[in-house]
Design a protein around this motif. Structure first.
Motif, PDB file in Angstrom:
ATOM      1  N   LYS A   1       0.948  -1.286  -0.005  1.00  0.00           N
ATOM      2  CA  LYS A   1      -0.102   0.093  -0.029  1.00  0.00           C
ATOM      3  C   LYS A   1       0.793   1.042  -0.075  1.00  0.00           C
ATOM      4  N   ASN A   2       1.201   1.682  -1.200  1.00  0.00           N
ATOM      5  CA  ASN A   2       2.086   2.783  -1.384  1.00  0.00           C
ATOM      6  C   ASN A   2       1.700   3.516  -2.706  1.00  0.00           C
ATOM      7  N   ASP A   3       1.615   4.771  -2.875  1.00  0.00           N
ATOM      8  CA  ASP A   3       1.252   5.411  -3.822  1.00  0.00           C
ATOM      9  C   ASP A   3       1.945   5.452  -5.274  1.00  0.00           C
ATOM     10  N   ILE A   4       3.507   5.383  -4.734  1.00  0.00           N
ATOM     11  CA  ILE A   4       4.164   5.277  -5.984  1.00  0.00           C
ATOM     12  C   ILE A   4       4.266   3.722  -6.479  1.00  0.00           C
ATOM     13  N   VAL A   5       4.164   2.786  -5.741  1.00  0.00           N
ATOM     14  CA  VAL A   5       3.773   1.299  -6.153  1.00  0.00           C
ATOM     15  C   VAL A   5       2.547   1.126  -7.016  1.00  0.00           C
ATOM     16  N   PHE A   6       1.803   2.001  -6.493  1.00  0.00           N
ATOM     17  CA  PHE A   6       0.315   1.860  -7.087  1.00  0.00           C
ATOM     18  C   PHE A   6       0.330   2.702  -8.701  1.00  0.00           C
ATOM     19  N   PHE A   7       0.706   3.829  -8.810  1.00  0.00           N
ATOM     20  CA  PHE A   7       0.873   4.338 -10.170  1.00  0.00           C
ATOM     21  C   PHE A   7       1.908   3.633 -11.038  1.00  0.00           C
ATOM     22  N   ALA A   8       2.852   3.150 -10.417  1.00  0.00           N
ATOM     23  CA  ALA A   8       3.913   2.388 -11.042  1.00  0.00           C
ATOM     24  C   ALA A   8       3.201   1.049 -11.651  1.00  0.00           C
ATOM     25  N   GLY A   9       2.422   0.468 -10.765  1.00  0.00           N
ATOM     26  CA  GLY A   9       1.699  -0.815 -11.119  1.00  0.00           C
ATOM     27  C   GLY A   9       0.782  -0.618 -12.332  1.00  0.00           C
ATOM     28  N   LEU A  10      -0.016   0.495 -12.158  1.00  0.00           N
ATOM     29  CA  LEU A  10      -0.920   0.991 -13.493  1.00  0.00           C
ATOM     30  C   LEU A  10      -0.137   1.021 -14.532  1.00  0.00           C
ATOM     31  N   PHE A  11       1.107   1.465 -14.476  1.00  0.00           N
ATOM     32  CA  PHE A  11       1.666   1.880 -15.738  1.00  0.00           C
ATOM     33  C   PHE A  11       2.273   0.486 -16.268  1.00  0.00           C
ATOM     34  N   PHE A  12       2.610  -0.304 -15.687  1.00  0.00           N
ATOM     35  CA  PHE A  12       3.340  -1.735 -16.260  1.00  0.00           C
ATOM     36  C   PHE A  12       2.188  -2.582 -16.408  1.00  0.00           C
ATOM     37  N   ASN A  13       1.019  -2.429 -15.872  1.00  0.00           N
ATOM     38  CA  ASN A  13      -0.292  -3.217 -16.386  1.00  0.00           C
ATOM     39  C   ASN A  13      -0.474  -2.720 -17.842  1.00  0.00           C
ATOM     40  N   GLY A  14      -0.325  -1.651 -18.172  1.00  0.00           N
ATOM     41  CA  GLY A  14      -0.557  -1.019 -19.353  1.00  0.00           C
ATOM     42  C   GLY A  14       0.531  -1.616 -20.458  1.00  0.00           C
ATOM     43  N   VAL A  15       1.713  -1.512 -19.888  1.00  0.00           N
ATOM     44  CA  VAL A  15       2.886  -2.057 -20.649  1.00  0.00           C
ATOM     45  C   VAL A  15       2.437  -3.666 -21.060  1.00  0.00           C
ATOM     46  N   GLY A  16       2.198  -4.382 -20.143  1.00  0.00           N
ATOM     47  CA  GLY A  16       1.794  -5.673 -20.190  1.00  0.00           C
ATOM     48  C   GLY A  16       0.728  -5.807 -21.214  1.00  0.00           C
ATOM     49  N   ALA A  17      -0.351  -5.336 -21.399  1.00  0.00           N
ATOM     50  CA  ALA A  17      -1.442  -5.244 -22.264  1.00  0.00           C
ATOM     51  C   ALA A  17      -0.917  -4.868 -23.489  1.00  0.00           C
ATOM     52  N   GLY A  18      -0.083  -3.964 -23.610  1.00  0.00           N
ATOM     53  CA  GLY A  18       0.674  -3.499 -24.830  1.00  0.00           C
ATOM     54  C   GLY A  18       1.341  -4.709 -25.596  1.00  0.00           C
ATOM     55  N   LEU A  19       2.016  -5.519 -24.722  1.00  0.00           N
ATOM     56  CA  LEU A  19       2.735  -6.777 -25.234  1.00  0.00           C
ATOM     57  C   LEU A  19       1.887  -7.750 -25.628  1.00  0.00           C
ATOM     58  N   VAL A  20       0.775  -7.944 -25.198  1.00  0.00           N
ATOM     59  CA  VAL A  20      -0.268  -8.917 -25.200  1.00  0.00           C
ATOM     60  C   VAL A  20      -0.715  -8.879 -26.776  1.00  0.00           C
ATOM     61  N   LEU A  21      -1.637  -7.458 -26.801  1.00  0.00           N
ATOM     62  CA  LEU A  21      -2.539  -7.417 -28.060  1.00  0.00           C
ATOM     63  C   LEU A  21      -1.960  -7.356 -29.259  1.00  0.00           C
ATOM     64  N   PRO A  22      -0.795  -7.085 -29.623  1.00  0.00           N
ATOM     65  CA  PRO A  22      -0.461  -7.124 -30.867  1.00  0.00           C
ATOM     66  C   PRO A  22      -0.145  -8.661 -31.436  1.00  0.00           C
ATOM     67  N   ALA A  23       0.615  -9.349 -30.390  1.00  0.00           N
ATOM     68  CA  ALA A  23       0.713 -10.907 -30.718  1.00  0.00           C
ATOM     69  C   ALA A  23      -0.646 -11.808 -30.879  1.00  0.00           C
ATOM     70  N   VAL A  24      -1.659 -11.322 -30.166  1.00  0.00           N
ATOM     71  CA  VAL A  24      -2.945 -11.935 -29.956  1.00  0.00           C
ATOM     72  C   VAL A  24      -3.592 -11.574 -31.508  1.00  0.00           C
ATOM     73  N   ASN A  25      -3.561 -10.333 -31.805  1.00  0.00           N
ATOM     74  CA  ASN A  25      -4.095  -9.762 -33.041  1.00  0.00           C
ATOM     75  C   ASN A  25      -3.780 -10.539 -34.215  1.00  0.00           C
ATOM     76  N   THR A  26      -2.354 -10.766 -34.331  1.00  0.00           N
ATOM     77  CA  THR A  26      -1.460 -11.226 -35.300  1.00  0.00           C
ATOM     78  C   THR A  26      -1.819 -12.767 -35.367  1.00  0.00           C
ATOM     79  N   LEU A  27      -1.847 -13.458 -34.352  1.00  0.00           N
ATOM     80  CA  LEU A  27      -2.316 -15.022 -34.490  1.00  0.00           C
ATOM     81  C   LEU A  27      -3.599 -15.249 -34.826  1.00  0.00           C
TER      82      LEU A  27
END
Length: 459
Positions: free
Chosen positions: A303-329
């Protein structure tokens, strides 16, 4: 690209752009909507759910109809219906004392209209443009989609400064000119699929699932879950930014755009990488899902604000890795004649994920914030396990290579198109990188305030 082609493309770019605005633009005004209407956070989330479910249900049906009567004859009425739904939702709070149910009815109408916009516009681009022009056109259409995702929270926050239900009028003001532009600028070529029966349409899709169902199942699950979590998180974040961090207006819009910008920038970069590393598709999906699991788990236990916003950012990065590969397949799993049905079904699954996100996260938040993020991490973990055991890119691309000679020619053209798209995407990628740098700069300025907030909490 010739001037006539540019005019056609400009008209078509507005179609996926306005579809993206359908949900993302509303999220910044959720708190105002909840306060003015006297409803719960779950009920606010239904404004997205009751838009996305009708869209998901109608995409395959309207895709088949467009094969029979023509794309333009579906897109233009769909845009008009989209505008009518927005007008109904916008007039309800202005004219009624208890407008919530009528507002939702307007959103259902909008959702039905949305089902006949973006996916069919993509098919129309494929009908009109050939060879390298097709890849260039599709790249620009995708860029319009990505720009819509990034700017929609900012635009929503700006318009929300006037009054929150003014956003619904924007849908109508944009949809009608786009519909007129499509009708006047686009001349469709004759359809080769107009004689195809619905039975054959369903039969072709069934055959593909019998052959490649395991991989498609893993891809569909990954694509829908990352969007479910993304929109669930954004729904929660809209309320938290205002109530916990005191952010409103345009600043709030930029903060909401952060996770979406992270996703869009990563999708551009990973998509470019995967064009030359086709056998890395599964690795990209697994890595992206694993990154999202770790990010959500960190938010859950720390429970930390910096971890919270960093986590949201990297969750977005994760989605960006998933979607192009899924779309192509998914698009590579079927020959050209059946590709529309498979991608339409995928579009439906994505919409269902978006629809489920806000109400699911609101319901879980009633238990606790830890339970909400922990459950989100668990859902992504399940899709990670499914993808790890089911996705087989070798099967997809090997079967594609063993197709009929016509399919082989199409595949060679697709590869050439992908190479041409790289050059076209560089300019858009630079724009995204510039925007990402700006966001990082804002985050750096915000971090000292977060640290001071943490120190004050400790005191």
């Amino acid at each position: 690209m010739q001037k006539g082609s540019l005019i056609k493309l400009a008209a078509l770019c507005g179609v996926p752009f306005i579809m993206v605005l359908g949900n993302s633009m509303l999220i910044p005004v959720f708190p105002q909507m909840q306060s003015d209407l006297g409803i719960t956070q779950l009920q606010v989330g239904l404004t997205i759910t009751l838009f996305s479910i009708p869209a998901g249900l109608t995409i395959p049906i309207l895709g088949f109809v467009s094969d029979k009567i023509g794309r333009k004859k579906v897109i233009v009425p769909a845009l008009i219906l989209y505008a009518i739904g927005g007008t109904v939702s916008g007039l309800a709070p202005l004219l009624m004392e208890n407008p919530y149910n009528v507002l939702l009815a307007g959103r259902v109408i909008q959702g039905i209209g949305a089902g006949g916009t973006g996916p069919i516009a993509m098919a129309l681009v494929g009908d009109i443009f050939k060879g390298s022009e097709r890849s260039q056109a599709l790249g620009i259409i995708e860029a319009a989609n990505g720009i819509g995702k990034v700017i929609s929270p900012i635009v929503g926050a700006l318009i929300g400064l006037i009054i929150w239900y003014a956003l619904f009028y924007v849908y109508a003001l944009l949809a009608i000119p786009i519909a007129i532009g499509v009708w006047l600028a686009i001349k469709e070529p004759p359809l080769e699929t107009k004689d195809r029966t619905f039975k054959k349409y369903v039969g072709n899709i069934t055959t593909i699932f019998k052959q490649k169902g395991k991989t498609l199942l893993g891809c569909y699950a990954a694509g829908s879950v990352v969007l479910l979590v993304l929109f669930g998180v954004l729904s929660f974040l809209s309320d938290a930014l205002e109530n916990e961090y005191g952010l409103t207006g345009v600043v709030k819009g930029f903060a909401l755009a952060g996770p979406v910008l992270a996703m869009s920038a990563t999708a551009f970069l990973s998509g470019r990488y995967l064009q030359n590393h086709m056998k890395k598709m599964k690795e990209s999906i697994v890595l992206g899902l694993a990154m999202s699991v770790i990010a959500l788990a960190m938010i859950t236990v720390i429970k930390n604000d910096i971890v919270f916003f960093a986590g949201l950012f990297f969750n977005g990065v994760g989605a960006g890795l998933v979607l192009p590969a899924v779309n192509t397949l998914i698009t590579s799993s079927a020959p050209l004649e059946e590709r529309g049905g498979i991608t339409a079904l995928y579009g439906s699954v994505r919409f269902f994920g978006v629809a489920a996100g806000p109400p699911a996260f609101s319901s879980m938040l009633e238990v606790s914030r830890m339970f909400m993020f922990g459950s989100g991490a668990a859902m992504v973990a399940l899709s990670l396990a499914l993808a790890a055991f089911t996705v087989n890119e070798k099967e997809i691309f090997d079967n594609q290579a063993k197709g009929e000679e016509g399919d082989k020619v199409g595949d060679k053209q697709d590869k050439q198109d992908a190479q041409d798209t790289q050059d076209n995407d560089r300019e858009e990628e630079n724009k995204v990188n510039w925007a990402l740098a700006g966001t990082v700069s804002i985050i750096k300025r915000f971090i000292p305030k977060l640290r001071k907030r943490e120190e004050n909490k400790e005191e």
